[in-house]
Design a protein around this motif. Structure first.
Motif, short mmCIF file in Angstrom:
data_model
loop_
_atom_site.label_atom_id
_atom_site.label_comp_id
_atom_site.label_asym_id
_atom_site.label_seq_id
_atom_site.Cartn_x
_atom_site.Cartn_y
_atom_site.Cartn_z
N LEU A 162 0.84 -1.19 0.00
CA LEU A 162 0.00 0.00 0.00
C LEU A 162 0.88 1.25 0.00
O LEU A 162 1.52 1.58 1.00
CB LEU A 162 -0.94 -0.02 1.21
CG LEU A 162 -1.90 -1.22 1.27
CD1 LEU A 162 -2.70 -1.22 2.57
CD2 LEU A 162 -2.84 -1.24 0.06
N GLU A 163 0.89 1.92 -1.14
CA GLU A 163 1.80 3.06 -1.33
C GLU A 163 1.54 4.20 -0.36
O GLU A 163 2.45 4.95 -0.02
CB GLU A 163 1.66 3.59 -2.75
CG GLU A 163 2.53 2.88 -3.76
CD GLU A 163 2.53 3.67 -5.06
OE1 GLU A 163 1.45 3.79 -5.66
OE2 GLU A 163 3.60 4.16 -5.46
N TYR A 164 0.29 4.37 0.02
CA TYR A 164 -0.02 5.51 0.89
C TYR A 164 0.42 5.27 2.33
O TYR A 164 0.44 6.20 3.14
CB TYR A 164 -1.52 5.83 0.84
CG TYR A 164 -2.44 4.64 1.02
CD1 TYR A 164 -2.63 4.07 2.28
CD2 TYR A 164 -3.11 4.07 -0.07
CE1 TYR A 164 -3.45 2.98 2.45
CE2 TYR A 164 -3.94 2.96 0.10
CZ TYR A 164 -4.12 2.43 1.35
OH TYR A 164 -4.92 1.33 1.52
N ILE A 165 0.78 4.04 2.68
CA ILE A 165 1.34 3.78 4.01
C ILE A 165 2.85 3.95 3.94
O ILE A 165 3.53 3.17 3.27
CB ILE A 165 0.97 2.38 4.54
CG1 ILE A 165 -0.55 2.29 4.69
CG2 ILE A 165 1.67 2.12 5.88
CD1 ILE A 165 -1.05 0.99 5.27
N VAL A 166 3.36 4.97 4.59
CA VAL A 166 4.78 5.26 4.49
C VAL A 166 5.58 4.71 5.67
O VAL A 166 6.77 4.46 5.55
CB VAL A 166 5.06 6.77 4.28
CG1 VAL A 166 4.63 7.19 2.89
CG2 VAL A 166 4.39 7.62 5.33
N SER A 167 4.92 4.52 6.81
CA SER A 167 5.62 3.80 7.87
C SER A 167 4.68 3.00 8.74
O SER A 167 3.47 3.25 8.76
CB SER A 167 6.51 4.72 8.71
OG SER A 167 5.89 5.91 9.03
N ASN A 211 10.18 -2.55 13.30
CA ASN A 211 10.00 -1.49 12.33
C ASN A 211 9.53 -2.18 11.05
O ASN A 211 10.32 -2.75 10.31
CB ASN A 211 11.36 -0.81 12.13
CG ASN A 211 11.27 0.42 11.29
OD1 ASN A 211 10.40 0.52 10.42
ND2 ASN A 211 12.15 1.35 11.54
N VAL A 212 8.24 -2.15 10.81
CA VAL A 212 7.66 -2.93 9.71
C VAL A 212 7.86 -2.24 8.36
O VAL A 212 8.11 -2.89 7.35
CB VAL A 212 6.15 -3.18 9.96
CG1 VAL A 212 5.55 -4.03 8.86
CG2 VAL A 212 5.94 -3.84 11.32
N LYS A 213 7.76 -0.94 8.37
CA LYS A 213 7.93 -0.18 7.12
C LYS A 213 8.36 1.22 7.47
O LYS A 213 7.91 1.79 8.45
CB LYS A 213 6.61 -0.15 6.34
CG LYS A 213 6.70 0.53 4.96
CD LYS A 213 5.41 0.38 4.17
CE LYS A 213 5.55 0.92 2.75
NZ LYS A 213 4.34 0.69 1.93
N ASN A 214 9.25 1.78 6.66
CA ASN A 214 9.63 3.17 6.90
C ASN A 214 10.21 3.78 5.64
O ASN A 214 11.37 3.63 5.34
CB ASN A 214 10.64 3.28 8.04
CG ASN A 214 10.83 4.70 8.50
OD1 ASN A 214 10.03 5.58 8.18
ND2 ASN A 214 11.91 4.96 9.22
N ILE A 215 9.37 4.46 4.88
CA ILE A 215 9.89 5.26 3.79
C ILE A 215 9.60 6.71 4.14
O ILE A 215 8.91 7.00 5.13
CB ILE A 215 9.31 4.87 2.41
CG1 ILE A 215 7.80 5.05 2.36
CG2 ILE A 215 9.71 3.47 2.04
CD1 ILE A 215 7.23 4.82 0.98
N TYR A 216 10.16 7.62 3.40
CA TYR A 216 10.05 9.00 3.82
C TYR A 216 8.73 9.63 3.42
O TYR A 216 8.05 10.25 4.21
CB TYR A 216 11.21 9.82 3.27
CG TYR A 216 11.54 10.93 4.20
CD1 TYR A 216 12.53 10.79 5.14
CD2 TYR A 216 10.78 12.09 4.19
CE1 TYR A 216 12.79 11.78 6.05
CE2 TYR A 216 11.03 13.09 5.10
CZ TYR A 216 12.03 12.93 6.02
OH TYR A 216 12.28 13.91 6.93
N SER A 217 8.42 9.49 2.18
CA SER A 217 7.19 10.10 1.72
C SER A 217 6.64 9.32 0.55
O SER A 217 7.37 8.65 -0.17
CB SER A 217 7.43 11.56 1.34
OG SER A 217 8.68 11.71 0.70
N ALA A 218 5.36 9.40 0.41
CA ALA A 218 4.71 8.74 -0.71
C ALA A 218 4.93 9.59 -1.94
O ALA A 218 4.81 10.81 -1.89
CB ALA A 218 3.23 8.59 -0.43
N ARG A 257 3.19 9.61 -5.25
CA ARG A 257 2.08 9.05 -6.02
C ARG A 257 1.50 10.20 -6.81
O ARG A 257 1.10 11.22 -6.24
CB ARG A 257 0.98 8.53 -5.09
CG ARG A 257 1.42 7.41 -4.20
CD ARG A 257 0.22 6.80 -3.51
NE ARG A 257 -0.46 7.73 -2.62
CZ ARG A 257 -1.78 7.78 -2.44
NH1 ARG A 257 -2.57 6.98 -3.15
NH2 ARG A 257 -2.31 8.63 -1.60
#
Lengths: 151, 151
Positions: A87-92, B138-145, B147
């Motif tokens: 899910l792209e809108y979930i960033v963390s 820490n399951v997911k951590n990107i900075y920004s979407a 899209r």
DNA sequence: AATGAAACCGTTCCGAT
DNA sequence: ATCGGAACGGTTTCATT
């Protein structure tokens, strides 16, 4: 990982495109030594990624929300973790102690979209309850702390 | 900001050091056109920063905690916001709706340090209550979407 | 591990479309 | 706004310490 490596990391954290030749001037080391240190930190995985920070207002995703999520049972964790990667809108997403099992950060473009996302997250297998917080202001956001542990 | 710009942003998000010459091959545009587009996105602030993601385990800050913070009065917001900019172990901070006014993410090296940080945050002017969650994963951590908003 | 020199390659600038 | 060419500058490799 000595003090010089931490200096290089901090410089790259401020500007990942800083040239090795500029870094070499800043830390008084030859260009090839700088490149070799960076190469090793890439190889050993100390540097995981080079990335950009974009202005979310300008890219059309200026709405941020934090959603606490609890699962019916821990067995749903893996499938939930898998699902949110896509899910792209979930960033963390963090798995945490406390009343809710997880907290996710959502980046989207409107409250309408947030509502839709809310429904999507609610309908993932094993999701029990959610609590959503709208972010009014992004006060600080860096990727990771780079602090040398005592000497 | 057309579809090509979003393509470039996504490539740079994956690897901020990708060369313009490689990007030009990927998106079938000349090198100078790619550089010109990147330059404009830097100038207009779409690209805010180039940064690195480090492995926190390898840099000695593998402990993450989320701390909810409430203020006695909104008037304390500005001084709180200022204070946390200087605290290196605070990597993000959001002002949000809900029972607590703020949520901060902390990156540190041990539970002893977390305890000390907890005391420091508690003693900032105007801090009323806190609730701390230790991050187990820490399951997911990107900075920004990144899209592109509908076409 | 660090250094400097040389070859290589990407970037930058510019004139043209 | 894009393009290609030429000059420039940074990177990479290597022999040396």
């Amino acid at each position: 990982m000595d003090a010089i490596d931490y200096k290089i990391l901090k410089i790259l954290q401020k500007n990942a495109r800083e040239t090795a030749s500029n870094i070499s001037k800043e830390i008084h080391l030859s260009v090839s030594a700088v490149i070799e240190r960076i190469r090793k930190m890439e190889e050993t995985g100390v540097i995981k990624e080079y990335t950009i920070i974009v202005d979310e207002k300008k890219t059309g995703n200026e709405m941020t929300a934090l959603m606490e999520v609890s699962l019916e049972h821990p067995k749903f964790f893996d499938s939930f973790a898998d699902a949110i990667q896509k899910l792209e809108y979930i960033v963390s997403c963090y798995y945490q102690t406390g009343d809710f099992d997880l907290i996710i950060r959502i980046s989207c473009h409107s409250s309408d979209e947030l509502e839709e996302i809310h429904r999507q997250v609610m309908s993932l297998p094993g999701v029990d309850a959610t609590r959503t917080h709208v972010v009014l202001k992004n006060v600080k956001n860096i990727y990771s702390a780079i602090r040398r542990p005592d000497k």
